[in-house]
Scaffold this active site. Structure first.
Site, short mmCIF file in Angstrom:
data_model
loop_
_atom_site.label_atom_id
_atom_site.label_comp_id
_atom_site.label_asym_id
_atom_site.label_seq_id
_atom_site.Cartn_x
_atom_site.Cartn_y
_atom_site.Cartn_z
CD GLU A 284 -3.26 -1.13 0.49
OE1 GLU A 284 -3.23 -0.03 -0.58
OE2 GLU A 284 -3.91 -2.85 0.47
CB CYS A 318 -1.56 6.71 1.16
SG CYS A 318 -3.07 6.32 1.96
P1 NAD Z 1 8.18 4.76 4.17
O1 NAD Z 1 8.28 3.63 3.35
O2 NAD Z 1 9.31 6.06 5.20
O3 NAD Z 1 8.20 4.45 6.27
C1 NAD Z 1 7.23 2.89 6.52
C2 NAD Z 1 7.69 2.06 7.19
O4 NAD Z 1 8.32 0.96 6.36
C3 NAD Z 1 8.40 2.39 8.27
O5 NAD Z 1 7.53 1.62 9.50
C4 NAD Z 1 9.91 2.36 8.34
O6 NAD Z 1 10.55 2.35 9.34
C5 NAD Z 1 9.94 1.08 7.86
N1 NAD Z 1 11.02 0.56 6.83
C6 NAD Z 1 11.85 1.82 6.61
N2 NAD Z 1 12.56 1.42 5.29
C7 NAD Z 1 12.48 0.04 5.45
C8 NAD Z 1 13.65 -1.54 4.68
N3 NAD Z 1 14.76 -1.35 3.91
N4 NAD Z 1 12.80 -2.86 5.08
C9 NAD Z 1 11.68 -2.59 5.66
N5 NAD Z 1 10.67 -1.40 6.16
C10 NAD Z 1 11.46 -0.53 6.22
O7 NAD Z 1 6.64 5.96 4.78
P2 NAD Z 1 6.25 7.41 5.93
O8 NAD Z 1 6.45 8.26 5.51
O9 NAD Z 1 5.92 6.48 7.12
O10 NAD Z 1 4.76 7.14 5.02
C11 NAD Z 1 4.33 8.11 4.24
C12 NAD Z 1 4.04 7.13 3.02
O11 NAD Z 1 3.34 5.91 3.19
C13 NAD Z 1 3.50 7.64 2.20
O12 NAD Z 1 4.12 7.67 0.97
C14 NAD Z 1 1.61 7.31 1.83
O13 NAD Z 1 1.22 7.33 0.36
C15 NAD Z 1 2.22 6.05 1.93
N6 NAD Z 1 0.79 5.59 2.46
C16 NAD Z 1 0.34 4.34 2.09
C17 NAD Z 1 -1.05 4.15 2.14
C18 NAD Z 1 -2.23 3.93 1.48
O14 NAD Z 1 -2.52 3.31 1.66
N7 NAD Z 1 -1.43 3.07 0.29
C19 NAD Z 1 -1.10 4.79 3.75
C20 NAD Z 1 -0.76 5.55 3.70
C21 NAD Z 1 0.43 6.08 3.31
#
Ligand code: NAD
Length: 534
Positions: A284, A318
């Site tokens: 997502e 998002c």
């Molecule tokens: P992010 O990608 O920075 O982090 C998300 C998660 O991934 C965190 O828990 C982080 O610690 C973890 N993470 C980071 N690097 C990793 C790796 N290499 N391996 C595994 N896990 C890792 O996202 P964010 O800044 O917290 O959130 C914002 C983003 O999320 C925006 O792009 C938004 O659109 C998206 N989002 C999408 C939805 C959806 O349903 N499509 C919903 C909410 C947010």
């Protein structure tokens, strides 16, 4: 008004005295979260944590709300093992009984709805009504999961062989790893957890490193219900931590399904890692959502909807509206009304009753906002309103930025300004003459999460939801891009990851499907009439 009081803290050398606002300490104390001692960020039946310390920082004030001991690498592995043990026990619990446990969790969450909602506001920064709404979403999906627990049915398939039947059987899948983003620190986990529990799985949650308190508060509520029912707490495990903890969950062969919510950048890494070990994955990822306004749109509905879509949650959903395509006939009127709303937005403490615009989540998000505005300026975009940080004294300690409307010169959807998700309240506007043109722009970006058309003409609606219409996962009509109910499957196409969560058929991903052919005849014929007689 942010009154402060001195708290004697046990945070170790150099941190013996800390100042926490009454505003913050009241929210924490209502959820029994200590504001004086270091918190354990790991739960697998026991609370612990000996990894590095994560600070939870309030985005509105900059104050450190708490310090959390995350999972060390060995604790992540131990928790994974405990979660598997819990699954092996839990998979034998009959589904309706699992539903009853989920019903009790629903009740426990609902009882703390206001308090948890306030914590979401305090730690993530969204306004209180949205924080409470997020908890309500968890309550709703629990209701849904309770119903599902009596309806996760397989099928009986007609066999071509006499005296045979084929069953399609759903069984519990195993361990589900949930990696969540900062912007929905409660609901994203809720969508996954409710379906996963109803399906008979154990879940390990790795929340965003900047929202550990929400994760701890939710896990406390759930663990009490599990323990009261004699179910191992590790059915709902928690590992607070950063990228490394996330990676360990993603790479573990003992995690059958990884449900990842976050950026496209990290989603790409996670998707490839899970695929390389043939695991299941739900992605997502980012959205870059457009609203299209036709000349026959009811502007009294469309203007506030775009306003909420673009400014609500300070542009950090998002599903936030990031692109606005206005038909030439209504463009001036629409922009004039929208600008008025933007300029009068009530900005401030997200916990205060009348606030509509809270802060961005982090200081680095403010920098990304600043860079995006700068880029718009360098390409001579007309910044119609916004484009700066707020200078008011009471906002300076927080991450407050002005909601921004820009009219870029280029309407080429391949340009960076149109094709990249900027997680901030920036709305880019372009003007079109034909619906086909607007649909082409809508579809021309890499992301495919949410989209919205405003019209009263049924012919436009048919075009929009049909084969040549919007290619997003969410295709709304006279409803904004932002927000969704739990009943339909939620998710996006293309670089948003193709994942589906919550309602619809999403539950089918959380079970292990088998086709079981049963022979209750006195012969053993081969399928397709194949003969293999020795
Ligand atoms: P992010 O990608 O920075 O982090 C998300 C998660 O991934 C965190 O828990 C982080 O610690 C973890 N993470 C980071 N690097 C990793 C790796 N290499 N391996 C595994 N896990 C890792 O996202 P964010 O800044 O917290 O959130 C914002 C983003 O999320 C925006 O792009 C938004 O659109 C998206 N989002 C999408 C939805 C959806 O349903 N499509 C919903 C909410 C947010």
């Amino acid at each position: 008004m942010l009154r402060r009081r001195i708290i004697t803290s046990a945070f170790g050398a150099g941190h013996t005295v800390r100042v926490l606002s009454t505003r913050a300490s009241e929210v924490l104390s209502r959820l029994s979260i200590s504001s004086t001692t270091e918190l354990s960020g790991v739960y697998d039946g026991q609370w612990r944590g000996s990894g590095v310390v994560q600070e939870s920082v309030c985005p509105a004030t900059g104050e450190v709300l708490a310090r959390v001991r995350t999972a060390s690498p060995s604790e992540v592995q131990e928790t994974l093992a405990k979660t598997r043990e819990a699954y092996v026990q839990f998979r034998n619990v009959p589904a309706p009984r699992r539903g009853e446990i989920l019903r009790q969790i629903r009740e426990a969450l609902a009882a703390k709805r206001e308090d948890l909602g306030a914590l979401v506001s305090l730690e993530m920064g969204k306004i209180r009504t949205e924080g409470v709404g997020e908890v309500q979403e968890f309550v709703d999906i629990c209701d849904y999961g309770v119903g599902l627990s009596r309806m996760m049915n397989g099928r009986l398939v007609a066999s071509e062989r006499p005296g045979h039947s084929i069953l399609e059987v759903p069984n519990p899948l195993g361990v589900v790893g949930v990696l969540s983003a900062f912007n929905f620190p409660v609901a994203v986990y809720g969508w996954n957890f409710a379906l996963s529990l109803a399906a008979g799985n154990a879940t390990i949650w790795k929340p965003s490193p900047t929202t550990p308190l929400c994760a701890i508060a939710v896990t406390k509520i759930i663990s009490q219900v599990l323990e009261a029912n004699g179910v191992p707490g590790a059915v709902a495990s928690l590992v607070c931590g950063g990228k490394e903890a996330g990676q360990a969950v993603v790479e573990s062969p003992g995690v059958e399904l990884v449900s990842f919510t976050g950026s496209e950048r990290v989603g790409r890494i996670v998707g490839q890692n899970v695929a390389s070990r043939f695991g299941k994955v739900i992605l997502e990822l980012g959205g870059n959502n457009a609203s299209i306004i036709m000349p026959d749109a009811d502007l009294s509905l469309a203007v506030p909807a775009v306003y909420f879509g673009a400014v609500g949650t300070a542009g950090q959903r998002c599903t936030s509206t990031r692109r606005l395509y206005l038909h030439r006939d209504v463009a001036d009127e629409f922009l004039s009304r929208l600008k008025t709303l933007y300029r009068s937005v009530a900005v401030g403490d997200p916990l205060a009753k009348d606030t509509l615009l809270g802060p961005l989540h982090t200081g680095s998000a403010c920098e990304i906002y600043g860079q995006a505005v700068e880029k718009l300026r360098t390409v001579d975009a007309d910044i119609i309103t916004g484009g700066e940080r707020y200078q008011r004294d009471d906002l300076k300690a927080g991450n407050f930025v002005q909601p921004t409307i820009a009219l870029p010169k280029s309407v080429n959807p391949k340009d960076d300004i149109w094709s990249t998700e900027v997680f901030a309240p920036i709305l880019n506007v372009a003007i079109f003459d034909e619906l086909e043109q607007a649909i082409e722009w809508n579809n021309a970006v890499p992301q495919g999460l949410s989209s919205s058309l405003w019209t009263r003409d049924i012919r436009n609606v048919g075009k929009w939801i049909g084969p040549a219409g919007s290619d997003a996962g969410i295709v709304n009509v006279n409803v904004g891009t932002s927000g969704a109910e739990i009943g339909a499957a939620f998710g996006g196409n293309k670089s948003t990851g193709w994942g589906r969560e919550s309602g619809g058929d999403a539950w089918k991903q959380y079970v292990r499907w088998s086709a079981a052919t049963l022979n209750f005849s006195d012969a053993a014929p081969l399928a397709q009439g194949v003969s293999f007689t020795p």
